[in-house]
Design a protein around this motif. Structure first.
Motif, mmCIF file in Angstrom:
data_model
loop_
_atom_site.group_PDB
_atom_site.id
_atom_site.type_symbol
_atom_site.label_atom_id
_atom_site.label_comp_id
_atom_site.label_asym_id
_atom_site.label_seq_id
_atom_site.Cartn_x
_atom_site.Cartn_y
_atom_site.Cartn_z
ATOM 1 N N GLU A 88 8.125 20.617 14.677
ATOM 2 C CA GLU A 88 6.883 20.314 13.950
ATOM 3 C C GLU A 88 6.727 21.195 12.713
ATOM 4 O OE1 GLU A 88 4.075 20.770 17.137
ATOM 5 O OE2 GLU A 88 4.212 18.646 17.698
ATOM 6 N N ARG A 89 7.249 22.409 12.763
ATOM 7 C CA ARG A 89 7.185 23.317 11.609
ATOM 8 C C ARG A 89 8.284 23.015 10.591
ATOM 9 N NH1 ARG A 89 6.476 27.083 15.777
ATOM 10 N NH2 ARG A 89 8.651 27.712 15.582
ATOM 11 N N GLY A 90 9.328 22.322 11.035
ATOM 12 C CA GLY A 90 10.481 22.066 10.174
ATOM 13 C C GLY A 90 10.224 20.957 9.166
ATOM 14 N N PRO A 91 11.257 20.619 8.396
ATOM 15 C CA PRO A 91 11.112 19.572 7.382
ATOM 16 C C PRO A 91 10.975 18.188 8.006
ATOM 17 C CG PRO A 91 13.386 20.290 7.523
ATOM 18 C CD PRO A 91 12.589 21.184 8.428
ATOM 19 N N ARG A 92 10.445 17.282 7.229
ATOM 20 C CA ARG A 92 10.285 15.882 7.652
ATOM 21 C C ARG A 92 11.678 15.275 7.865
ATOM 22 N NH1 ARG A 92 6.234 12.499 6.954
ATOM 23 N NH2 ARG A 92 6.638 10.294 6.910
ATOM 24 N N PRO A 93 11.877 14.502 8.949
ATOM 25 C CA PRO A 93 13.186 13.862 9.154
ATOM 26 C C PRO A 93 13.574 13.013 7.935
ATOM 27 C CG PRO A 93 11.834 13.642 11.115
ATOM 28 C CD PRO A 93 10.953 14.215 10.041
ATOM 29 N N LYS A 94 14.796 13.155 7.480
ATOM 30 C CA LYS A 94 15.254 12.504 6.241
ATOM 31 C C LYS A 94 15.275 10.981 6.329
ATOM 32 C CE LYS A 94 18.011 16.444 4.915
ATOM 33 N NZ LYS A 94 19.311 17.024 4.729
ATOM 34 N N GLU A 95 15.491 10.455 7.545
ATOM 35 C CA GLU A 95 15.621 8.997 7.662
ATOM 36 C C GLU A 95 14.286 8.261 7.539
ATOM 37 O OE1 GLU A 95 15.609 10.340 12.097
ATOM 38 O OE2 GLU A 95 16.347 11.140 10.231
ATOM 39 N N SER A 97 10.700 7.219 5.643
ATOM 40 C CA SER A 97 10.025 7.119 4.350
ATOM 41 C C SER A 97 8.747 7.953 4.393
ATOM 42 C CB SER A 97 9.693 5.659 4.048
ATOM 43 O OG SER A 97 8.714 5.194 4.954
ATOM 44 N N PRO A 98 8.180 8.276 3.258
ATOM 45 C CA PRO A 98 6.946 9.067 3.242
ATOM 46 C C PRO A 98 5.780 8.394 3.969
ATOM 47 C CG PRO A 98 7.938 9.024 1.061
ATOM 48 C CD PRO A 98 8.714 8.068 1.915
ATOM 49 N N GLU A 99 5.823 7.070 4.080
ATOM 50 C CA GLU A 99 4.738 6.338 4.752
ATOM 51 C C GLU A 99 4.855 6.374 6.273
ATOM 52 O OE1 GLU A 99 6.821 4.518 2.459
ATOM 53 O OE2 GLU A 99 5.588 5.320 0.843
ATOM 54 N N THR A 100 6.017 6.751 6.776
ATOM 55 C CA THR A 100 6.246 6.754 8.222
ATOM 56 C C THR A 100 5.473 7.892 8.883
ATOM 57 O OG1 THR A 100 8.459 5.867 7.903
ATOM 58 C CG2 THR A 100 8.002 6.871 10.027
ATOM 59 N N THR A 101 4.684 7.551 9.904
ATOM 60 C CA THR A 101 4.000 8.588 10.682
ATOM 61 C C THR A 101 4.849 8.894 11.912
ATOM 62 O OG1 THR A 101 2.705 6.954 11.886
ATOM 63 C CG2 THR A 101 1.701 7.879 9.907
ATOM 64 N N PHE A 102 4.811 10.116 12.365
ATOM 65 C CA PHE A 102 5.620 10.484 13.522
ATOM 66 C C PHE A 102 5.000 11.678 14.229
ATOM 67 C CE2 PHE A 102 7.223 12.883 9.965
ATOM 68 C CZ PHE A 102 7.472 14.140 10.480
ATOM 69 N N ARG A 103 5.432 11.862 15.485
ATOM 70 C CA ARG A 103 5.030 13.027 16.280
ATOM 71 C C ARG A 103 6.108 13.299 17.307
ATOM 72 N NH1 ARG A 103 1.415 11.882 21.336
ATOM 73 N NH2 ARG A 103 2.112 9.792 21.862
ATOM 74 N N TYR A 104 6.198 14.559 17.698
ATOM 75 C CA TYR A 104 7.155 14.984 18.717
ATOM 76 C C TYR A 104 6.445 15.068 20.063
ATOM 77 C CZ TYR A 104 10.265 16.159 14.885
ATOM 78 O OH TYR A 104 11.073 16.099 13.781
#
Length: 119
Positions: A88-95, A97-104
């Motif tokens: 969660e502290r790391g960079p956004r997954p490269k695959e 797009s900026p519009e993609t929402t995600f959570r771990y």
């Protein structure tokens, strides 16, 4: 003399009853302690077995056609939580797009958030 003999018999009988009651009390206390230890051991074993199961760090995202992705399988819940915090502290997954929402999400290996698999 008779009074002394009668009193002595009553005293001896009372002593025997008291001794018997004390032995019974101590026996019951010891059995209760043994049972409590047994229950405690069973609870410890049950919780340890559950806590020691493998855990999976999942990535849930809104990208069409996928939804869930396994990031990593780890040996325990504490490790999974640490890896989740790090991700969660790391960079956004490269695959994504900026519009993609995600959570771990950390889940036991017995739970698959994608649902049941078809045959």
């Amino acid at each position: 003399m008779m009074a002394d003999a009668g009193g002595s018999d009553a005293t001896n009988a009372l002593r025997r009853q008291t001794t018997w009651l004390l032995r019974l009390t101590w026996t019951m206390a010891a059995l209760t302690l043994v049972m409590a230890i047994g229950v405690g051991v069973q609870i410890y074993i049950a919780t340890s077995a559950r806590a020691e199961s493998a855990w999976v760090l999942w990535l849930e995202h809104s990208q069409p056609g996928t939804g869930w992705k396994i990031v990593e399988a780890v040996p325990d819940q504490a490790t999974c939580r640490r890896r989740r915090a790090s991700a969660e502290r790391g960079p956004r997954p490269k695959e994504f797009s900026p519009e993609t929402t995600f959570r771990y999400v950390c889940l036991p290996d017995t739970i698959d958030p994608r649902g049941p698999k078809g045959k």
